[in-house]
Design a protein around this motif. Structure first.
Motif, mmCIF file in Angstrom:
data_model
loop_
_atom_site.group_PDB
_atom_site.id
_atom_site.type_symbol
_atom_site.label_atom_id
_atom_site.label_comp_id
_atom_site.label_asym_id
_atom_site.label_seq_id
_atom_site.Cartn_x
_atom_site.Cartn_y
_atom_site.Cartn_z
ATOM 1 N N ALA A 1 50.944 -30.127 55.131
ATOM 2 C CA ALA A 1 52.304 -30.604 54.884
ATOM 3 C C ALA A 1 53.284 -29.435 54.740
ATOM 4 O O ALA A 1 54.483 -29.596 55.000
ATOM 5 N N LYS A 2 52.773 -28.287 54.327
ATOM 6 C CA LYS A 2 53.619 -27.106 54.147
ATOM 7 C C LYS A 2 53.437 -26.085 55.271
ATOM 8 O O LYS A 2 54.017 -24.998 55.221
ATOM 9 N N ASN A 3 52.591 -26.414 56.249
ATOM 10 C CA ASN A 3 52.338 -25.487 57.365
ATOM 11 C C ASN A 3 51.908 -24.111 56.870
ATOM 12 O O ASN A 3 52.349 -23.080 57.391
ATOM 13 N N THR A 4 51.041 -24.104 55.882
ATOM 14 C CA THR A 4 50.652 -22.845 55.249
ATOM 15 C C THR A 4 49.146 -22.810 55.001
ATOM 16 O O THR A 4 48.561 -23.805 54.575
ATOM 17 N N ALA A 5 48.574 -21.645 55.276
ATOM 18 C CA ALA A 5 47.187 -21.363 54.937
ATOM 19 C C ALA A 5 47.153 -20.318 53.836
ATOM 20 O O ALA A 5 48.083 -19.515 53.703
ATOM 21 N N TYR A 6 46.089 -20.351 53.061
ATOM 22 C CA TYR A 6 45.980 -19.456 51.912
ATOM 23 C C TYR A 6 44.613 -18.765 51.904
ATOM 24 O O TYR A 6 43.634 -19.277 52.443
ATOM 25 N N LEU A 7 44.602 -17.613 51.267
ATOM 26 C CA LEU A 7 43.344 -16.934 50.997
ATOM 27 C C LEU A 7 43.384 -16.459 49.549
ATOM 28 O O LEU A 7 44.113 -15.523 49.235
ATOM 29 N N GLN A 8 42.647 -17.148 48.701
ATOM 30 C CA GLN A 8 42.528 -16.743 47.311
ATOM 31 C C GLN A 8 41.412 -15.709 47.210
ATOM 32 O O GLN A 8 40.273 -15.995 47.580
ATOM 33 N N MET A 9 41.749 -14.539 46.718
ATOM 34 C CA MET A 9 40.789 -13.442 46.639
ATOM 35 C C MET A 9 40.571 -13.087 45.177
ATOM 36 O O MET A 9 41.496 -12.633 44.499
ATOM 37 N N ASN A 10 39.368 -13.321 44.698
ATOM 38 C CA ASN A 10 39.007 -13.014 43.318
ATOM 39 C C ASN A 10 38.015 -11.867 43.276
ATOM 40 O O ASN A 10 37.343 -11.571 44.260
ATOM 41 N N ASN A 11 37.922 -11.245 42.120
ATOM 42 C CA ASN A 11 36.967 -10.156 41.918
ATOM 43 C C ASN A 11 37.054 -9.132 43.057
ATOM 44 O O ASN A 11 36.050 -8.772 43.677
ATOM 45 N N LEU A 12 38.250 -8.669 43.288
ATOM 46 C CA LEU A 12 38.474 -7.741 44.388
ATOM 47 C C LEU A 12 37.711 -6.435 44.177
ATOM 48 O O LEU A 12 37.512 -5.978 43.045
ATOM 49 N N LYS A 13 37.292 -5.858 45.298
ATOM 50 C CA LYS A 13 36.552 -4.600 45.292
ATOM 51 C C LYS A 13 37.288 -3.592 46.157
ATOM 52 O O LYS A 13 38.024 -3.967 47.070
ATOM 53 N N PRO A 14 37.087 -2.309 45.902
ATOM 54 C CA PRO A 14 37.752 -1.290 46.738
ATOM 55 C C PRO A 14 37.465 -1.481 48.238
ATOM 56 O O PRO A 14 38.340 -1.208 49.067
ATOM 57 N N GLU A 15 36.288 -1.968 48.570
ATOM 58 C CA GLU A 15 35.958 -2.170 49.981
ATOM 59 C C GLU A 15 36.702 -3.345 50.613
ATOM 60 O O GLU A 15 36.604 -3.560 51.825
ATOM 61 N N ASP A 16 37.460 -4.080 49.816
ATOM 62 C CA ASP A 16 38.322 -5.132 50.365
ATOM 63 C C ASP A 16 39.656 -4.575 50.860
ATOM 64 O O ASP A 16 40.455 -5.306 51.449
ATOM 65 N N THR A 17 39.894 -3.298 50.633
ATOM 66 C CA THR A 17 41.129 -2.667 51.080
ATOM 67 C C THR A 17 41.233 -2.731 52.598
ATOM 68 O O THR A 17 40.337 -2.279 53.314
ATOM 69 N N ALA A 18 42.325 -3.315 53.071
ATOM 70 C CA ALA A 18 42.516 -3.495 54.512
ATOM 71 C C ALA A 18 43.862 -4.155 54.765
ATOM 72 O O ALA A 18 44.516 -4.640 53.835
ATOM 73 N N LEU A 19 44.219 -4.207 56.024
ATOM 74 C CA LEU A 19 45.345 -5.005 56.479
ATOM 75 C C LEU A 19 44.796 -6.388 56.814
ATOM 76 O O LEU A 19 43.861 -6.501 57.612
ATOM 77 N N TYR A 20 45.336 -7.403 56.176
ATOM 78 C CA TYR A 20 44.841 -8.766 56.343
ATOM 79 C C TYR A 20 45.745 -9.560 57.277
ATOM 80 O O TYR A 20 46.967 -9.589 57.097
ATOM 81 N N TYR A 21 45.124 -10.192 58.251
ATOM 82 C CA TYR A 21 45.844 -10.982 59.248
ATOM 83 C C TYR A 21 45.424 -12.445 59.174
ATOM 84 O O TYR A 21 44.247 -12.747 58.966
ATOM 85 N N CYS A 22 46.387 -13.324 59.382
ATOM 86 C CA CYS A 22 46.008 -14.711 59.633
ATOM 87 C C CYS A 22 46.176 -14.980 61.130
ATOM 88 O O CYS A 22 46.955 -14.300 61.820
ATOM 89 N N ALA A 23 45.445 -15.954 61.603
ATOM 90 C CA ALA A 23 45.465 -16.288 63.017
ATOM 91 C C ALA A 23 45.218 -17.771 63.211
ATOM 92 O O ALA A 23 44.557 -18.412 62.385
ATOM 93 N N GLY A 24 45.753 -18.313 64.306
ATOM 94 C CA GLY A 24 45.610 -19.730 64.604
ATOM 95 C C GLY A 24 44.905 -19.959 65.928
ATOM 96 O O GLY A 24 45.219 -19.302 66.926
ATOM 97 N N ASP A 25 43.960 -20.873 65.927
ATOM 98 C CA ASP A 25 43.172 -21.223 67.109
ATOM 99 C C ASP A 25 43.392 -22.695 67.426
ATOM 100 O O ASP A 25 43.011 -23.563 66.644
ATOM 101 N N ARG A 26 43.988 -22.954 68.598
ATOM 102 C CA ARG A 26 44.226 -24.322 69.011
ATOM 103 C C ARG A 26 42.937 -24.901 69.601
ATOM 104 O O ARG A 26 42.859 -25.212 70.793
ATOM 105 N N THR A 27 41.948 -25.020 68.747
ATOM 106 C CA THR A 27 40.653 -25.508 69.170
ATOM 107 C C THR A 27 40.665 -27.012 69.367
ATOM 108 O O THR A 27 41.364 -27.721 68.645
ATOM 109 N N PRO A 28 39.903 -27.521 70.329
ATOM 110 C CA PRO A 28 39.795 -28.977 70.485
ATOM 111 C C PRO A 28 38.832 -29.607 69.486
ATOM 112 O O PRO A 28 38.754 -30.827 69.378
ATOM 113 N N PHE A 29 38.126 -28.783 68.728
ATOM 114 C CA PHE A 29 37.092 -29.284 67.838
ATOM 115 C C PHE A 29 37.632 -29.550 66.442
ATOM 116 O O PHE A 29 38.403 -28.770 65.905
ATOM 117 N N SER A 30 37.203 -30.634 65.844
ATOM 118 C CA SER A 30 37.642 -30.956 64.488
ATOM 119 C C SER A 30 36.821 -30.201 63.447
ATOM 120 O O SER A 30 37.309 -29.911 62.354
#
Length: 129
Positions: free
Chosen positions: A75-104
């Motif tokens: 309804a809000k056209n928004t995706a989320y990523l909740q990240m808990n207990n972060l670690k130094p190895e999680d350091t990165a540039l984070y991208y979201c992406a959309g796939d117009r897949t025919p599969f449900s």
């Protein structure tokens, strides 16, 4: 014009939490499976998490399973990523992406960057120890 705009990144300490958002426009959001990927300096882009068009199915990389949660609000056209207990190895540039897949339901393609139709510009997450 399709746009995916990530937000919510920033600096964090190990053990902290962050929530990333991906606001989509110019597309029928509920027709797209959504994925989060990340890329650290000198490394290839890697799959983090994916969610089906309805939100009923999710998939996670082993490195984040149990710590990260992907969700979406069609309804809000928004995706989320909740990240808990972060670690130094999680350091990165984070991208979201959309796939117009025919599969449900999710298939293996949710983990493959080349299967996606649209990408955001990324939001930086930096975790210090």
């Amino acid at each position: 014009q399709v746009q995916l705009v990530e937000s919510g990144g920033g600096q964090a300490q190990a053990g902290d939490s962050l929530r990333l958002s991906c606001a989509a426009s110019g597309l029928t959001f509920s027709s797209y499976a959504m994925g989060w990927f990340r890329q650290a300096p000198g490394k290839e882009r890697e799959f983090v998490a994916g969610i089906s068009k309805s939100g009923g199915n999710t998939d996670y990389a082993d490195s984040v399973k149990g710590r990260f949660t992907i969700s979406r609000d069609n309804a809000k056209n928004t995706a989320y990523l909740q990240m808990n207990n972060l670690k130094p190895e999680d350091t990165a540039l984070y991208y979201c992406a959309g796939d117009r897949t025919p599969f449900s339901s999710l298939t293996h393609r949710i983990r493959i960057p080349s299967e996606y139709d649209y990408w955001g510009q990324g939001t930086q997450v930096t975790v210090s120890s």
